[in-house]
Design an enzyme around this catalytic site. Structure first.
Site, PDB file in Angstrom:
ATOM      1  N   SER A  40       0.871  -1.189   0.000  1.00 34.30           N
ATOM      2  CA  SER A  40       0.000   0.000   0.000  1.00 34.30           C
ATOM      3  C   SER A  40       0.898   1.226   0.000  1.00 34.30           C
ATOM      4  O   SER A  40       1.082   1.899   0.994  1.00 34.30           O
ATOM      5  CB  SER A  40      -0.942  -0.013   1.208  1.00 34.30           C
ATOM      6  OG  SER A  40      -0.283   0.257   2.403  1.00 34.30           O
ATOM      7  N   HIS A 147      -3.194  -6.087   2.981  1.00 31.16           N
ATOM      8  CA  HIS A 147      -2.288  -7.101   3.537  1.00 31.16           C
ATOM      9  C   HIS A 147      -3.000  -8.391   3.916  1.00 31.16           C
ATOM     10  O   HIS A 147      -2.393  -9.293   4.493  1.00 31.16           O
ATOM     11  CB  HIS A 147      -1.565  -6.557   4.777  1.00 31.16           C
ATOM     12  CG  HIS A 147      -0.677  -5.385   4.485  1.00 31.16           C
ATOM     13  ND1 HIS A 147      -0.207  -4.545   5.458  1.00 31.16           N
ATOM     14  CD2 HIS A 147      -0.161  -4.934   3.314  1.00 31.16           C
ATOM     15  CE1 HIS A 147       0.546  -3.603   4.905  1.00 31.16           C
ATOM     16  NE2 HIS A 147       0.594  -3.815   3.605  1.00 31.16           N
ATOM     17  N   GLN A 155      -6.124  -1.250   7.649  1.00 25.52           N
ATOM     18  CA  GLN A 155      -5.050  -2.177   7.281  1.00 25.52           C
ATOM     19  C   GLN A 155      -4.385  -2.853   8.489  1.00 25.52           C
ATOM     20  O   GLN A 155      -4.003  -4.020   8.433  1.00 25.52           O
ATOM     21  CB  GLN A 155      -4.002  -1.401   6.481  1.00 25.52           C
ATOM     22  CG  GLN A 155      -2.816  -2.189   5.998  1.00 25.52           C
ATOM     23  CD  GLN A 155      -1.877  -1.302   5.180  1.00 25.52           C
ATOM     24  OE1 GLN A 155      -2.089  -1.099   3.995  1.00 25.52           O
ATOM     25  NE2 GLN A 155      -0.856  -0.756   5.807  1.00 25.52           N
ATOM     26  N   GLU A 156      -4.222  -2.088   9.589  1.00 28.30           N
ATOM     27  CA  GLU A 156      -3.447  -2.639  10.711  1.00 28.30           C
ATOM     28  C   GLU A 156      -4.093  -2.325  12.045  1.00 28.30           C
ATOM     29  O   GLU A 156      -4.477  -1.189  12.316  1.00 28.30           O
ATOM     30  CB  GLU A 156      -2.027  -2.046  10.685  1.00 28.30           C
ATOM     31  CG  GLU A 156      -1.376  -2.255   9.328  1.00 28.30           C
ATOM     32  CD  GLU A 156       0.038  -1.665   9.242  1.00 28.30           C
ATOM     33  OE1 GLU A 156       0.597  -1.259  10.273  1.00 28.30           O
ATOM     34  OE2 GLU A 156       0.564  -1.629   8.116  1.00 28.30           O
ATOM     35  N   GLU A 199       1.922  -9.137   7.273  1.00 32.92           N
ATOM     36  CA  GLU A 199       2.832  -8.690   8.332  1.00 32.92           C
ATOM     37  C   GLU A 199       2.773  -9.588   9.558  1.00 32.92           C
ATOM     38  O   GLU A 199       3.209  -9.204  10.655  1.00 32.92           O
ATOM     39  CB  GLU A 199       2.542  -7.224   8.685  1.00 32.92           C
ATOM     40  CG  GLU A 199       2.828  -6.307   7.505  1.00 32.92           C
ATOM     41  CD  GLU A 199       2.824  -4.825   7.858  1.00 32.92           C
ATOM     42  OE1 GLU A 199       2.422  -4.457   8.982  1.00 32.92           O
ATOM     43  OE2 GLU A 199       3.235  -4.031   6.986  1.00 32.92           O
ATOM     44  N   ASP A 234      -3.407   1.564  11.724  1.00 30.80           N
ATOM     45  CA  ASP A 234      -2.971   2.211  10.485  1.00 30.80           C
ATOM     46  C   ASP A 234      -4.117   2.012   9.500  1.00 30.80           C
ATOM     47  O   ASP A 234      -4.359   0.889   9.053  1.00 30.80           O
ATOM     48  CB  ASP A 234      -1.674   1.580   9.950  1.00 30.80           C
ATOM     49  CG  ASP A 234      -1.253   2.195   8.611  1.00 30.80           C
ATOM     50  OD1 ASP A 234      -1.931   3.139   8.148  1.00 30.80           O
ATOM     51  OD2 ASP A 234      -0.245   1.732   8.041  1.00 30.80           O
ATOM     52  N   GLU A 275      -2.601   6.098  12.254  1.00 31.24           N
ATOM     53  CA  GLU A 275      -1.777   6.386  11.067  1.00 31.24           C
ATOM     54  C   GLU A 275      -2.668   6.507   9.822  1.00 31.24           C
ATOM     55  O   GLU A 275      -3.593   5.719   9.635  1.00 31.24           O
ATOM     56  CB  GLU A 275      -0.770   5.245  10.908  1.00 31.24           C
ATOM     57  CG  GLU A 275       0.199   5.401   9.740  1.00 31.24           C
ATOM     58  CD  GLU A 275       1.172   4.207   9.673  1.00 31.24           C
ATOM     59  OE1 GLU A 275       1.508   3.627  10.725  1.00 31.24           O
ATOM     60  OE2 GLU A 275       1.565   3.852   8.552  1.00 31.24           O
ATOM     61  N   ASP A 301       2.069   8.534   7.026  1.00 33.04           N
ATOM     62  CA  ASP A 301       2.936   7.581   6.325  1.00 33.04           C
ATOM     63  C   ASP A 301       2.874   7.943   4.834  1.00 33.04           C
ATOM     64  O   ASP A 301       3.765   8.637   4.326  1.00 33.04           O
ATOM     65  CB  ASP A 301       2.452   6.159   6.603  1.00 33.04           C
ATOM     66  CG  ASP A 301       3.140   5.109   5.746  1.00 33.04           C
ATOM     67  OD1 ASP A 301       4.147   5.421   5.088  1.00 33.04           O
ATOM     68  OD2 ASP A 301       2.674   3.944   5.713  1.00 33.04           O
ATOM     69  N   LYS A 326      10.389   5.392   6.398  1.00 36.77           N
ATOM     70  CA  LYS A 326      10.700   4.190   5.629  1.00 36.77           C
ATOM     71  C   LYS A 326      11.799   4.565   4.646  1.00 36.77           C
ATOM     72  O   LYS A 326      11.539   5.294   3.676  1.00 36.77           O
ATOM     73  CB  LYS A 326       9.461   3.721   4.856  1.00 36.77           C
ATOM     74  CG  LYS A 326       8.345   3.151   5.723  1.00 36.77           C
ATOM     75  CD  LYS A 326       7.091   2.947   4.888  1.00 36.77           C
ATOM     76  CE  LYS A 326       6.024   2.187   5.667  1.00 36.77           C
ATOM     77  NZ  LYS A 326       4.708   2.255   4.987  1.00 36.77           N
ATOM     78  N   HIS A 354       9.364  -1.002   8.914  1.00 37.91           N
ATOM     79  CA  HIS A 354       9.552  -2.021   7.872  1.00 37.91           C
ATOM     80  C   HIS A 354       8.585  -1.759   6.717  1.00 37.91           C
ATOM     81  O   HIS A 354       7.851  -0.782   6.738  1.00 37.91           O
ATOM     82  CB  HIS A 354       9.273  -3.399   8.477  1.00 37.91           C
ATOM     83  CG  HIS A 354       7.820  -3.584   8.850  1.00 37.91           C
ATOM     84  ND1 HIS A 354       7.237  -4.795   9.046  1.00 37.91           N
ATOM     85  CD2 HIS A 354       6.818  -2.669   9.042  1.00 37.91           C
ATOM     86  CE1 HIS A 354       5.949  -4.640   9.345  1.00 37.91           C
ATOM     87  NE2 HIS A 354       5.681  -3.365   9.360  1.00 37.91           N
ATOM     88  N   ARG A 355       8.533  -2.662   5.731  1.00 39.93           N
ATOM     89  CA  ARG A 355       7.486  -2.679   4.719  1.00 39.93           C
ATOM     90  C   ARG A 355       6.739  -4.008   4.816  1.00 39.93           C
ATOM     91  O   ARG A 355       7.211  -4.943   5.453  1.00 39.93           O
ATOM     92  CB  ARG A 355       8.067  -2.544   3.296  1.00 39.93           C
ATOM     93  CG  ARG A 355       8.838  -1.274   3.015  1.00 39.93           C
ATOM     94  CD  ARG A 355       8.094   0.002   3.334  1.00 39.93           C
ATOM     95  NE  ARG A 355       6.830   0.180   2.653  1.00 39.93           N
ATOM     96  CZ  ARG A 355       6.590   1.113   1.718  1.00 39.93           C
ATOM     97  NH1 ARG A 355       7.561   1.938   1.363  1.00 39.93           N
ATOM     98  NH2 ARG A 355       5.402   1.242   1.178  1.00 39.93           N
ATOM     99  N   SER A 356       5.590  -4.100   4.151  1.00 31.25           N
ATOM    100  CA  SER A 356       4.854  -5.369   4.218  1.00 31.25           C
ATOM    101  C   SER A 356       5.609  -6.488   3.498  1.00 31.25           C
ATOM    102  O   SER A 356       5.500  -7.656   3.853  1.00 31.25           O
ATOM    103  CB  SER A 356       3.449  -5.196   3.646  1.00 31.25           C
ATOM    104  OG  SER A 356       3.506  -4.647   2.346  1.00 31.25           O
ATOM    105  N   LYS A 377       8.130   0.097  14.002  1.00 33.43           N
ATOM    106  CA  LYS A 377       6.943  -0.619  13.545  1.00 33.43           C
ATOM    107  C   LYS A 377       7.441  -1.750  12.660  1.00 33.43           C
ATOM    108  O   LYS A 377       7.984  -1.512  11.588  1.00 33.43           O
ATOM    109  CB  LYS A 377       6.090   0.364  12.752  1.00 33.43           C
ATOM    110  CG  LYS A 377       4.718  -0.111  12.406  1.00 33.43           C
ATOM    111  CD  LYS A 377       3.899   1.073  11.892  1.00 33.43           C
ATOM    112  CE  LYS A 377       2.603   0.617  11.315  1.00 33.43           C
ATOM    113  NZ  LYS A 377       2.461   0.949   9.886  1.00 33.43           N
TER     114      LYS A 377
HETATM  115  P1  PGA Z   1       3.243  -1.241   2.904  1.00 36.53           P
HETATM  116  O1  PGA Z   1       2.359  -0.959   4.189  1.00 36.53           O
HETATM  117  O2  PGA Z   1       4.609  -1.620   3.325  1.00 36.53           O
HETATM  118  O3  PGA Z   1       2.475  -2.335   2.228  1.00 36.53           O
HETATM  119  O4  PGA Z   1       3.218   0.036   2.095  1.00 36.53           O
HETATM  120  C1  PGA Z   1       2.863  -0.565   5.413  1.00 36.53           C
HETATM  121  C2  PGA Z   1       2.193   0.655   5.935  1.00 36.53           C
HETATM  122  O5  PGA Z   1       1.253   1.194   5.297  1.00 36.53           O
HETATM  123  O6  PGA Z   1       2.571   1.139   6.994  1.00 36.53           O
HETATM  124 ZN    ZN Z   2       1.086   2.924   6.822  1.00 40.35          ZN
END
Ligand code: PGA
Ligand code: ZN
Length: 411
Positions: A40, A147, A155-156, A199, A234, A275, A301, A326, A354-356, A377
């Site tokens: 994402s 994810h 998402q999270e 994740e 998030d 987030e 983000d 990131k 990190h990333r997914s 994170k």
């Molecule tokens: P991504 O998602 O690594 O898939 O972009 C992580 C986030 O949105 O924090």
């Molecule tokens: Zn994010």
């Protein structure tokens, strides 16, 4: 000095191809850096160089030819000189020519080789004598959005173990909650629904935000950590925004209705962290929400994409108290360090992330400690590409006796 730079096409945690770069010095030192990958992504991120079929063979060729030729004989400790050479070689504002994935893997390999050449840990080389604390982990224990295979739009779903004496204790308490959550899901939906998202969080067949928050809150309470572990989300909301409405919980909400949506959630759950509550262009509504929820850390983000230009705008508009960091969003470590410094100078909380799509490389753990970020994170306390970062932090804590940041700010 650099003798050779070499590229490898390797696999990430989703089974997608990604880049590993190895730097070798004349002194016989070598180190590698891997490029992680998002699902994402923010639209203003550095662009990845990929072949039509998703592979990275062209990027590897670039590493072995142009990058190898241009960086040969550079001192590995000249991070800025090396990163500037990569930036110039690319020549675009978003690394679209040689790829942000190519540049970040190279940049990480260089910093690791430099640390090794001086006999230092990577976090020591990055941070020098200012290092005292280990960051607070934001653990994504229930996955939705891009994810996961469920219908959750958020998402999270994150837990934040704050009030603990040390990092390991905090992490293991969070792991208890994670296991408790697994038990709850098994009870309510059956074991088949405890499959994991990208994740490492559980991805049960839910469709409503509230139901997911209820599960996580119940797991925290069941574990007896109600007064020690807080919650976060998030939303990654650009992914369910159609230009006019946010489609969530089976409804279409206007941007203004979304403000009330989050205020309502924050009145019912201990949401310390939120987030990307709005799409990546809506600096104004980030700001309104941050003023309404003064105790929460509203974080950008996709809003900022580790880019000073957008963080500056966010600071002017009071859009957020926190920023995700990131390194692959911007493409080099020197730019990442500059970004973090700018954030800190403006009292913005930093969350190294990190990333997914990850590899087993634990670099972001060293980065978080090195820059003394407030938070890190890096997913659920499960799956090797996530635990490699947590385990590295445990190693640092055990070997260097650093204090836990959660204790400093909340006890
Ligand atoms: P991504 O998602 O690594 O898939 O972009 C992580 C986030 O949105 O924090
Ligand atoms: Zn994010």
């Amino acid at each position: 000095r650099i003798k050779r730079i070499k590229g490898y096409q390797i696999l990430d945690s989703r089974g997608n191809k990604t880049i590993r770069v190895k730097v070798e010095t004349y002194g016989g030192i070598s180190a590698t850096g891997d490029a992680p990958a998002g699902a994402s992504k923010g639209s203003r991120e550095a662009i990845e160089l990929r072949d039509q079929d998703g592979g990275v063979t062209r990027a590897i060729e670039l590493v072995n030819s142009l990058i190898n030729d241009s960086l040969r004989d550079f001192d590995v400790r000249n991070q800025l000189g090396i990163d500037l050479t990569l930036i110039k070689m690319d020549g675009t504002p978003n690394k679209s020519k040689i790829g942000g994935n190519t540049t970040i893997a190279t940049s990480i390999a260089v910093v690791k080789a430099a640390a090794k050449s001086l006999g230092l840990e990577v976090f020591q080389y990055i941070g020098g004598p200012r290092i005292r604390y280990l960051p607070i982990p934001l653990l994504n224990i229930l996955n939705g959005g891009l994810h996961a295979g469920n219908e959750l739009k958020i998402q999270e779903f994150i837990i934040i173990p704050l009030k603990f004496d040390n990092f390991s204790e905090a992490l293991f308490a969070a792991d208890e909650v994670y296991k408790n959550l697994k038990g709850l899901v098994t009870e309510r939906y059956g074991k088949v629904y405890t499959m994991l998202g990208d994740e490492g969080g559980i991805a049960p067949p839910l469709s409503k935000t509230e139901d997911a928050l209820d599960l996580v809150y119940t797991a925290i309470k069941n574990s007896g950590y109600e007064d020690k572990i807080m919650m976060g989300i998030d939303a990654a909301s650009s992914d369910f925004f159609d230009g006019n409405h946010y489609e969530i919980d089976g409804k279409k909400l206007t941007p203004d209705e979304m403000i009330d949506y989050y205020v309502n959630l924050a009145s019912r759950y201990p949401l310390l962290y939120i987030e990307d509550p709005f799409n990546e262009n809506d600096f104004a509504r980030f700001s309104i929400l941050q003023q309404k929820l003064k105790k929460s850390i509203i974080t950008g983000d996709d809003l900022f994409t580790t880019n000073i230009e957008y963080l500056r705008k966010g600071i002017e508009m009071n859009s957020a108290k926190g920023t995700i960091v990131k390194p692959n969003q911007i493409g080099t470590l020197s730019e990442t360090f500059e970004y973090i410094e700018f954030a800190k100078k403006n009292s913005i909380k930093t969350i190294v992330s990190h990333r997914s799509g990850e590899t087993e490389d634990s670099f972001v753990a060293d980065l978080a400690v090195g820059v003394q970020s407030d938070f890190i994170k890096t997913g659920a306390p499960a799956r090797g590409e996530r635990t490699s970062k947590y385990n590295r932090l445990i190693e640092i804590e055990t070997d260097y006796g650093l204090e836990y940041y959660g204790k400093k700010i909340y006890l």
